[in-house]
Motif scaffolding. Structure first.
Motif, PDB file in Angstrom:
ATOM      1  N   SER A 104       0.839  -1.211   0.000  1.00  0.00           N
ATOM      2  CA  SER A 104       0.000   0.000   0.000  1.00  0.00           C
ATOM      3  C   SER A 104       0.868   1.254   0.000  1.00  0.00           C
ATOM      4  CB  SER A 104      -0.892   0.063   1.242  1.00  0.00           C
ATOM      5  OG  SER A 104      -1.792  -0.978   1.234  1.00  0.00           O
ATOM      6  N   TYR A 105       1.961   1.190   0.737  1.00  0.00           N
ATOM      7  CA  TYR A 105       2.868   2.349   0.779  1.00  0.00           C
ATOM      8  C   TYR A 105       3.470   2.562  -0.611  1.00  0.00           C
ATOM      9  CZ  TYR A 105       4.831   5.573   4.285  1.00  0.00           C
ATOM     10  OH  TYR A 105       5.107   6.677   5.054  1.00  0.00           O
ATOM     11  N   ALA A 106       3.828   1.469  -1.277  1.00  0.00           N
ATOM     12  CA  ALA A 106       4.394   1.571  -2.633  1.00  0.00           C
ATOM     13  C   ALA A 106       3.365   2.196  -3.584  1.00  0.00           C
ATOM     14  CB  ALA A 106       4.814   0.187  -3.129  1.00  0.00           C
ATOM     15  N   THR A 107       2.096   1.799  -3.410  1.00  0.00           N
ATOM     16  CA  THR A 107       1.024   2.353  -4.249  1.00  0.00           C
ATOM     17  C   THR A 107       0.882   3.857  -4.015  1.00  0.00           C
ATOM     18  OG1 THR A 107      -0.104   0.237  -4.139  1.00  0.00           O
ATOM     19  CG2 THR A 107      -1.444   2.108  -4.822  1.00  0.00           C
ATOM     20  N   LEU A 108       0.954   4.257  -2.740  1.00  0.00           N
ATOM     21  CA  LEU A 108       0.874   5.689  -2.431  1.00  0.00           C
ATOM     22  C   LEU A 108       2.022   6.446  -3.113  1.00  0.00           C
ATOM     23  CD1 LEU A 108      -0.224   8.189  -0.889  1.00  0.00           C
ATOM     24  CD2 LEU A 108       1.298   7.552   1.005  1.00  0.00           C
ATOM     25  N   LEU A 109       3.236   5.920  -3.000  1.00  0.00           N
ATOM     26  CA  LEU A 109       4.397   6.605  -3.593  1.00  0.00           C
ATOM     27  C   LEU A 109       4.216   6.735  -5.110  1.00  0.00           C
ATOM     28  CD1 LEU A 109       7.395   5.071  -1.572  1.00  0.00           C
ATOM     29  CD2 LEU A 109       6.209   7.229  -1.162  1.00  0.00           C
ATOM     30  N   LYS A 110       3.705   5.707  -5.743  1.00  0.00           N
ATOM     31  CA  LYS A 110       3.458   5.753  -7.195  1.00  0.00           C
ATOM     32  C   LYS A 110       2.409   6.815  -7.520  1.00  0.00           C
ATOM     33  CE  LYS A 110       6.044   3.180  -9.561  1.00  0.00           C
ATOM     34  NZ  LYS A 110       7.067   4.127  -9.914  1.00  0.00           N
ATOM     35  N   ARG A 111       1.356   6.854  -6.691  1.00  0.00           N
ATOM     36  CA  ARG A 111       0.286   7.831  -6.920  1.00  0.00           C
ATOM     37  C   ARG A 111       0.815   9.268  -6.784  1.00  0.00           C
ATOM     38  NH1 ARG A 111      -3.540   6.033  -3.215  1.00  0.00           N
ATOM     39  NH2 ARG A 111      -3.446   7.898  -1.936  1.00  0.00           N
ATOM     40  N   GLU A 113       3.616  10.318  -7.542  1.00  0.00           N
ATOM     41  CA  GLU A 113       4.398  10.697  -8.731  1.00  0.00           C
ATOM     42  C   GLU A 113       3.528  11.434  -9.746  1.00  0.00           C
ATOM     43  OE1 GLU A 113       6.816   7.684 -10.536  1.00  0.00           O
ATOM     44  OE2 GLU A 113       7.697   7.076  -8.644  1.00  0.00           O
ATOM     45  N   GLN A 114       2.215  11.199  -9.670  1.00  0.00           N
ATOM     46  CA  GLN A 114       1.276  11.859 -10.614  1.00  0.00           C
ATOM     47  C   GLN A 114       0.765  13.181 -10.046  1.00  0.00           C
ATOM     48  OE1 GLN A 114       1.227  10.193 -13.375  1.00  0.00           O
ATOM     49  NE2 GLN A 114       2.274   8.499 -12.355  1.00  0.00           N
ATOM     50  N   GLN A 115       1.137  13.501  -8.832  1.00  0.00           N
ATOM     51  CA  GLN A 115       0.606  14.698  -8.169  1.00  0.00           C
ATOM     52  C   GLN A 115       1.594  15.865  -8.298  1.00  0.00           C
ATOM     53  OE1 GLN A 115      -1.805  14.650  -5.010  1.00  0.00           O
ATOM     54  NE2 GLN A 115      -2.717  12.722  -5.571  1.00  0.00           N
ATOM     55  N   PRO A 116       1.135  17.093  -8.044  1.00  0.00           N
ATOM     56  CA  PRO A 116       2.050  18.236  -8.130  1.00  0.00           C
ATOM     57  C   PRO A 116       3.278  18.055  -7.219  1.00  0.00           C
ATOM     58  CG  PRO A 116      -0.219  18.999  -7.868  1.00  0.00           C
ATOM     59  CD  PRO A 116      -0.238  17.506  -7.711  1.00  0.00           C
ATOM     60  N   TYR A 117       4.351  18.711  -7.610  1.00  0.00           N
ATOM     61  CA  TYR A 117       5.607  18.598  -6.864  1.00  0.00           C
ATOM     62  C   TYR A 117       5.411  18.860  -5.367  1.00  0.00           C
ATOM     63  CZ  TYR A 117      10.290  19.597  -5.162  1.00  0.00           C
ATOM     64  OH  TYR A 117      11.445  19.596  -4.409  1.00  0.00           O
ATOM     65  N   VAL A 118       4.656  19.896  -5.043  1.00  0.00           N
ATOM     66  CA  VAL A 118       4.503  20.263  -3.625  1.00  0.00           C
ATOM     67  C   VAL A 118       3.879  19.122  -2.821  1.00  0.00           C
ATOM     68  CG1 VAL A 118       2.279  21.439  -4.000  1.00  0.00           C
ATOM     69  CG2 VAL A 118       3.665  22.042  -2.026  1.00  0.00           C
ATOM     70  N   VAL A 119       2.986  18.375  -3.428  1.00  0.00           N
ATOM     71  CA  VAL A 119       2.338  17.259  -2.722  1.00  0.00           C
ATOM     72  C   VAL A 119       3.375  16.165  -2.456  1.00  0.00           C
ATOM     73  CG1 VAL A 119       0.483  15.544  -2.820  1.00  0.00           C
ATOM     74  CG2 VAL A 119       0.136  17.815  -3.826  1.00  0.00           C
TER      75      VAL A 119
END
Ligand code: MP5
Length: 207
Positions: A104-111, A113-119
């Motif tokens: 789940s943590y890996a999934t969050l990290l991947k997600r 990557e699609q979010q703005p830099y600040v996030v």
């Protein structure tokens, strides 16, 4: 919004991320070998994913954050070597399947990557800040775990986390309201997964 506002606004969730019976047992030296091994093996997998995450973040970083992220990548590569040495000393295989929490943590990290830099940089700050606080809280701790405690409870790591916090503060200043909400959501996701990570190891759940 400042990065530390998130810690204050969600203090009880955050406490759950940085204080846990696992950590108390590290302080007291009462962990079983299996419980500690479960954490070590899964944390190695986590750091492997974290390296990919930070490596993908660097090309998106503003000029002013490049050096910090490049330094982080080097530290993560060295940290993997350090985990391998610890595992070798304990005769542990690091060739394990990810537990659902690690996945789940890996999934969050991947997600992220699609979010703005600040996030993404805010999540990285929360990830690092969680370990700084968690291990500093139990220092000096039991001699059996001192090498682990000192790995995160030290002034150089604290300075790195402060620099990340400064980068987050700058990025937040330039963010709109909706993006700030996404930052808060990512912070909450990290806090929940940090708590779940300790719980996974402590409850002895097998992948
Ligand atoms: C960190 C970690 C800190 N190793 N594991 C978890 C589950 N959360 C945070 O990251 P680093 O790269 O070891 O400082």
């Amino acid at each position: 919004m400042k990065p530390t506002d998130l810690l204050e606004r969600h203090a009880s969730l955050w406490n759950g991320a940085v204080q846990h019976p696992f950590l108390e047992a590290v302080r007291e030296g009462t962990l079983t070998t299996d419980v500690f091994a479960a954490w070590l093996v899964q944390d190695y997998l986590f750091v492997t994913n974290e390296l990919t995450f930070v490596a993908h973040l660097l090309p998106r970083a503003p000029r002013s954050d490049q050096a910090l992220l490049a330094q982080s990548i080097v530290s993560l590569v060295e940290e993997l070597r350090w985990f391998e040495e610890q595992a070798e000393q304990k005769k542990l295989s690091l060739n394990a399947s990810p537990h659902p929490v690690t996945a789940s943590y890996a999934t969050l990290l991947k997600r992220l990557e699609q979010q703005p830099y600040v996030v993404a940089i805010s999540a990285l700050w929360a990830i690092e800040r969680a370990y700084l606080e968690a291990w500093t809280n139990v220092a000096p701790g039991h001699p059996s775990y001192r090498v682990y405690i000192e790995h995160w409870a030290n002034a150089i790591f604290a300075e790195f986390v402060t620099k990340l916090e400064q980068s987050v503060a700058v990025a937040l200043n330039a963010s709109d309201v909706d993006t700030k909400l996404d930052v808060e959501e990512a912070f909450l996701d990290v806090a929940r997964l940090e708590q779940a990570f300790w719980e996974m190891a402590y409850s002895g759940a097998k992948p």
